[in-house]
Write a protein that holds these residues in place. Structure first.
Motif, PDB file in Angstrom:
ATOM      1  N   ALA A 189       0.838  -1.195   0.000  1.00 45.50           N
ATOM      2  CA  ALA A 189       0.000   0.000   0.000  1.00 45.50           C
ATOM      3  C   ALA A 189       0.878   1.253   0.000  1.00 45.50           C
ATOM      4  O   ALA A 189       2.035   1.222   0.415  1.00 45.50           O
ATOM      5  CB  ALA A 189      -0.911  -0.006   1.228  1.00 45.50           C
ATOM      6  N   GLU A 190       0.320   2.353  -0.475  1.00 47.14           N
ATOM      7  CA  GLU A 190       1.098   3.587  -0.613  1.00 47.14           C
ATOM      8  C   GLU A 190       1.682   4.036   0.720  1.00 47.14           C
ATOM      9  O   GLU A 190       2.837   4.467   0.787  1.00 47.14           O
ATOM     10  CB  GLU A 190       0.212   4.689  -1.186  1.00 47.14           C
ATOM     11  N   SER A 191       0.921   3.924   1.790  1.00 48.80           N
ATOM     12  CA  SER A 191       1.424   4.353   3.098  1.00 48.80           C
ATOM     13  C   SER A 191       2.586   3.487   3.559  1.00 48.80           C
ATOM     14  O   SER A 191       3.522   3.984   4.200  1.00 48.80           O
ATOM     15  CB  SER A 191       0.294   4.313   4.132  1.00 48.80           C
ATOM     16  N   ILE A 192       2.564   2.209   3.232  1.00 47.38           N
ATOM     17  CA  ILE A 192       3.629   1.293   3.635  1.00 47.38           C
ATOM     18  C   ILE A 192       4.875   1.510   2.783  1.00 47.38           C
ATOM     19  O   ILE A 192       6.009   1.361   3.260  1.00 47.38           O
ATOM     20  CB  ILE A 192       3.147  -0.165   3.536  1.00 47.38           C
ATOM     21  N   ARG A 193       4.697   1.889   1.527  1.00 45.55           N
ATOM     22  CA  ARG A 193       5.845   2.121   0.646  1.00 45.55           C
ATOM     23  C   ARG A 193       6.704   3.276   1.119  1.00 45.55           C
ATOM     24  O   ARG A 193       7.874   3.394   0.729  1.00 45.55           O
ATOM     25  CB  ARG A 193       5.373   2.376  -0.787  1.00 45.55           C
ATOM     26  N   LYS A 194       6.152   4.126   1.970  1.00 46.38           N
ATOM     27  CA  LYS A 194       6.925   5.245   2.511  1.00 46.38           C
ATOM     28  C   LYS A 194       7.869   4.816   3.631  1.00 46.38           C
ATOM     29  O   LYS A 194       8.737   5.583   4.037  1.00 46.38           O
ATOM     30  CB  LYS A 194       5.966   6.319   3.033  1.00 46.38           C
ATOM     31  N   SER A 195       7.702   3.581   4.133  1.00 41.44           N
ATOM     32  CA  SER A 195       8.553   3.090   5.207  1.00 41.44           C
ATOM     33  C   SER A 195       9.988   2.938   4.721  1.00 41.44           C
ATOM     34  O   SER A 195      10.230   2.403   3.633  1.00 41.44           O
ATOM     35  CB  SER A 195       8.034   1.738   5.707  1.00 41.44           C
ATOM     36  N   PRO A 196      10.961   3.370   5.511  1.00 39.54           N
ATOM     37  CA  PRO A 196      12.366   3.238   5.093  1.00 39.54           C
ATOM     38  C   PRO A 196      12.856   1.798   5.040  1.00 39.54           C
ATOM     39  O   PRO A 196      13.875   1.514   4.418  1.00 39.54           O
ATOM     40  CB  PRO A 196      13.117   4.042   6.159  1.00 39.54           C
ATOM     41  N   VAL A 197      12.160   0.865   5.689  1.00 45.71           N
ATOM     42  CA  VAL A 197      12.599  -0.531   5.654  1.00 45.71           C
ATOM     43  C   VAL A 197      12.067  -1.265   4.428  1.00 45.71           C
ATOM     44  O   VAL A 197      12.487  -2.385   4.140  1.00 45.71           O
ATOM     45  CB  VAL A 197      12.177  -1.285   6.934  1.00 45.71           C
ATOM     46  N   VAL A 198      11.143  -0.652   3.696  1.00 46.03           N
ATOM     47  CA  VAL A 198      10.595  -1.256   2.481  1.00 46.03           C
ATOM     48  C   VAL A 198      11.444  -0.800   1.300  1.00 46.03           C
ATOM     49  O   VAL A 198      11.543   0.386   1.021  1.00 46.03           O
ATOM     50  CB  VAL A 198       9.115  -0.856   2.273  1.00 46.03           C
ATOM     51  N   THR A 199      12.073  -1.751   0.629  1.00 47.39           N
ATOM     52  CA  THR A 199      13.002  -1.425  -0.457  1.00 47.39           C
ATOM     53  C   THR A 199      12.379  -1.536  -1.840  1.00 47.39           C
ATOM     54  O   THR A 199      12.968  -1.104  -2.825  1.00 47.39           O
ATOM     55  CB  THR A 199      14.231  -2.349  -0.408  1.00 47.39           C
ATOM     56  N   SER A 200      11.176  -2.125  -1.933  1.00 43.24           N
ATOM     57  CA  SER A 200      10.526  -2.295  -3.225  1.00 43.24           C
ATOM     58  C   SER A 200       9.032  -2.099  -3.079  1.00 43.24           C
ATOM     59  O   SER A 200       8.450  -2.416  -2.045  1.00 43.24           O
ATOM     60  CB  SER A 200      10.816  -3.691  -3.796  1.00 43.24           C
ATOM     61  N   ASN A 201       8.406  -1.567  -4.125  1.00 40.21           N
ATOM     62  CA  ASN A 201       6.964  -1.354  -4.078  1.00 40.21           C
ATOM     63  C   ASN A 201       6.182  -2.651  -4.190  1.00 40.21           C
ATOM     64  O   ASN A 201       5.014  -2.715  -3.817  1.00 40.21           O
ATOM     65  CB  ASN A 201       6.537  -0.415  -5.204  1.00 40.21           C
ATOM     66  N   ASN A 202       6.830  -3.675  -4.739  1.00 40.04           N
ATOM     67  CA  ASN A 202       6.126  -4.928  -4.959  1.00 40.04           C
ATOM     68  C   ASN A 202       7.084  -6.096  -4.809  1.00 40.04           C
ATOM     69  O   ASN A 202       8.299  -5.924  -4.685  1.00 40.04           O
ATOM     70  CB  ASN A 202       5.462  -4.943  -6.341  1.00 40.04           C
TER      71      ASN A 202
END
Length: 202
Positions: free
Chosen positions: A176-189
């Motif tokens: 989700a868009e809000s989760i993609r803003k997390s610095p620990v998330v390196t990929s959108n999918n």
């Protein structure tokens, strides 16, 4: 899975979560994980990039599914998962499942799922606390409750004979868009392909 005559069905079970919080099985798809560490590991998911974030403990959870078999080829399901031991927050999911092929030799299914988490769950897996920020390379980040990902899953099971069968499962996850803003998330999918061979004793 318990089904009633009017096509309403429910399931109540216990799931032991791996270290990264993903269950061995979940609505719409099958998830497998050997855990997540904050360093590289040969047999568990992890990365030195996560150094300072710490590990997430395993937990025993209860999983409850309620669904409606709209027709022989389509079902609607809702699921919620609650922790029984280490409190990791609540998870919710809504899925639409299609049976494309269902014969004596082959089963092909498609599922779409929306995954949600309360504030505790989303922060545990996608947030960065002030203490974690001090110990790691990441800026502090608060993940609010709500939608965290969408999933599309295609699974195929083929029976070669009375004992041997094979399966293939392809899963696509979009955060989700809000989760993609997390610095620990390196990929959108993320995409995952699982192949297997099964033997059944009869």
């Amino acid at each position: 899975m318990h089904k009633s005559a009017d096509r309403l069905f429910y399931d109540l079970s216990l799931i032991r979560y791996c270290d990264d919080g993903h269950p061995d099985r979940q609505i719409g798809t099958r998830r497998r994980s050997t855990g997540r560490k904050d360093h590289d590991s040969d047999w568990r998911q992890g990365s030195d990039r996560l150094k300072g974030m710490g590990s997430i403990k395993s937990a025993v959870n209860s999983s409850t599914t309620l669904g409606w078999q709209v027709a022989d080829w389509v079902a609607i399901e809702g699921n919620f998962t609650a922790p029984l031991t280490d409190s990791q927050g609540m998870q919710y999911a809504a899925a639409l499942k299609f049976s494309v092929i269902d014969t004596t030799t082959d089963t092909l299914g498609i599922a779409t799922t929306a995954n949600f988490g309360d504030s505790r769950y989303n922060n545990l897996f996608y947030g960065v606390s002030a203490k974690q920020s001090q110990r790691s390379r990441f800026n502090a980040f608060h993940a609010s409750s709500g939608l965290n990902s969408y999933e599309a899953d295609i699974s195929w099971l083929h029976y070669f004979d009375n004992h041997w069968s094979g399966y293939a499962d392809f899963k696509y996850t979009q955060f989700a868009e809000s989760i993609r803003k997390s610095p620990v998330v390196t990929s959108n999918n993320n995409t995952e392909l699982t192949l297997g061979l099964l033997y059944t004793f009869k």
